[in-house]
Design a protein around this motif. Structure first.
Motif, mmCIF file in Angstrom:
data_model
loop_
_atom_site.group_PDB
_atom_site.id
_atom_site.type_symbol
_atom_site.label_atom_id
_atom_site.label_comp_id
_atom_site.label_asym_id
_atom_site.label_seq_id
_atom_site.Cartn_x
_atom_site.Cartn_y
_atom_site.Cartn_z
ATOM 1 N N ALA A 118 8.031 35.087 114.400
ATOM 2 C CA ALA A 118 7.615 35.113 112.996
ATOM 3 C C ALA A 118 6.795 36.379 112.780
ATOM 4 O O ALA A 118 5.999 36.762 113.628
ATOM 5 C CB ALA A 118 6.778 33.884 112.659
ATOM 6 N N CYS A 119 7.013 37.032 111.652
ATOM 7 C CA CYS A 119 6.273 38.254 111.337
ATOM 8 C C CYS A 119 5.688 38.114 109.937
ATOM 9 O O CYS A 119 6.396 37.726 109.000
ATOM 10 C CB CYS A 119 7.197 39.473 111.399
ATOM 11 N N ASP A 120 4.401 38.439 109.804
ATOM 12 C CA ASP A 120 3.762 38.432 108.486
ATOM 13 C C ASP A 120 3.091 39.774 108.186
ATOM 14 O O ASP A 120 2.323 39.904 107.243
ATOM 15 C CB ASP A 120 2.772 37.290 108.343
ATOM 16 N N GLY A 121 3.401 40.768 109.006
ATOM 17 C CA GLY A 121 2.872 42.102 108.774
ATOM 18 C C GLY A 121 1.445 42.296 109.232
ATOM 19 O O GLY A 121 0.926 43.396 109.162
ATOM 20 N N SER A 122 0.808 41.239 109.705
ATOM 21 C CA SER A 122 -0.572 41.396 110.159
ATOM 22 C C SER A 122 -0.567 41.892 111.602
ATOM 23 O O SER A 122 0.454 42.064 112.216
ATOM 24 C CB SER A 122 -1.327 40.071 110.043
ATOM 25 N N GLY A 123 -1.675 42.087 112.106
ATOM 26 C CA GLY A 123 -1.873 42.596 113.460
ATOM 27 C C GLY A 123 -3.340 42.930 113.543
ATOM 28 O O GLY A 123 -4.173 42.057 113.719
ATOM 29 N N ASP A 124 -3.648 44.189 113.315
ATOM 30 C CA ASP A 124 -5.039 44.626 113.268
ATOM 31 C C ASP A 124 -5.651 44.367 111.896
ATOM 32 O O ASP A 124 -6.849 44.529 111.713
ATOM 33 C CB ASP A 124 -5.150 46.115 113.591
ATOM 34 N N ILE A 125 -4.807 43.984 110.937
ATOM 35 C CA ILE A 125 -5.296 43.711 109.584
ATOM 36 C C ILE A 125 -5.222 42.223 109.286
ATOM 37 O O ILE A 125 -4.554 41.476 109.990
ATOM 38 C CB ILE A 125 -4.484 44.490 108.514
ATOM 39 N N SER A 126 -5.876 41.807 108.245
ATOM 40 C CA SER A 126 -5.866 40.405 107.827
ATOM 41 C C SER A 126 -4.469 40.017 107.367
ATOM 42 O O SER A 126 -3.793 40.805 106.698
ATOM 43 C CB SER A 126 -6.852 40.211 106.677
ATOM 44 N N PRO A 127 -3.994 38.797 107.677
ATOM 45 C CA PRO A 127 -2.694 38.346 107.186
ATOM 46 C C PRO A 127 -2.587 38.395 105.660
ATOM 47 O O PRO A 127 -1.498 38.555 105.116
ATOM 48 C CB PRO A 127 -2.594 36.910 107.693
#
Length: 66
Positions: free
Chosen positions: A18-27
């Protein structure tokens, strides 16, 4: 002509992710969550929103695969 490299590559151990574009940033600052499935014959899948590439560890696209 070869395609440019993806913005980010993550190695994973499962065929589904699943990918929501977060990582080092907030979802909350990412993108809608999408569920992706890797074709074992290809060995990777890219997110249509953020272009993040998910590579199956030991798969055909894994540069470390023997």
């Amino acid at each position: 002509m070869q395609a440019p490299p993806p913005p980010e590559t993550l190695k994973i151990k499962t065929l589904q992710v699943a990918c929501d574009g977060s990582g080092d940033i907030s979802p909350a600052l990412g993108h809608p969550r999408v569920f992706l499935r890797i074709d074992p014959e290809v060995g990777f899948v890219e997110c249509g929103y953020c272009d993040r590439r998910f590579v199956l560890e030991g798969g055909v696209a894994d540069s470390q695969a023997a």
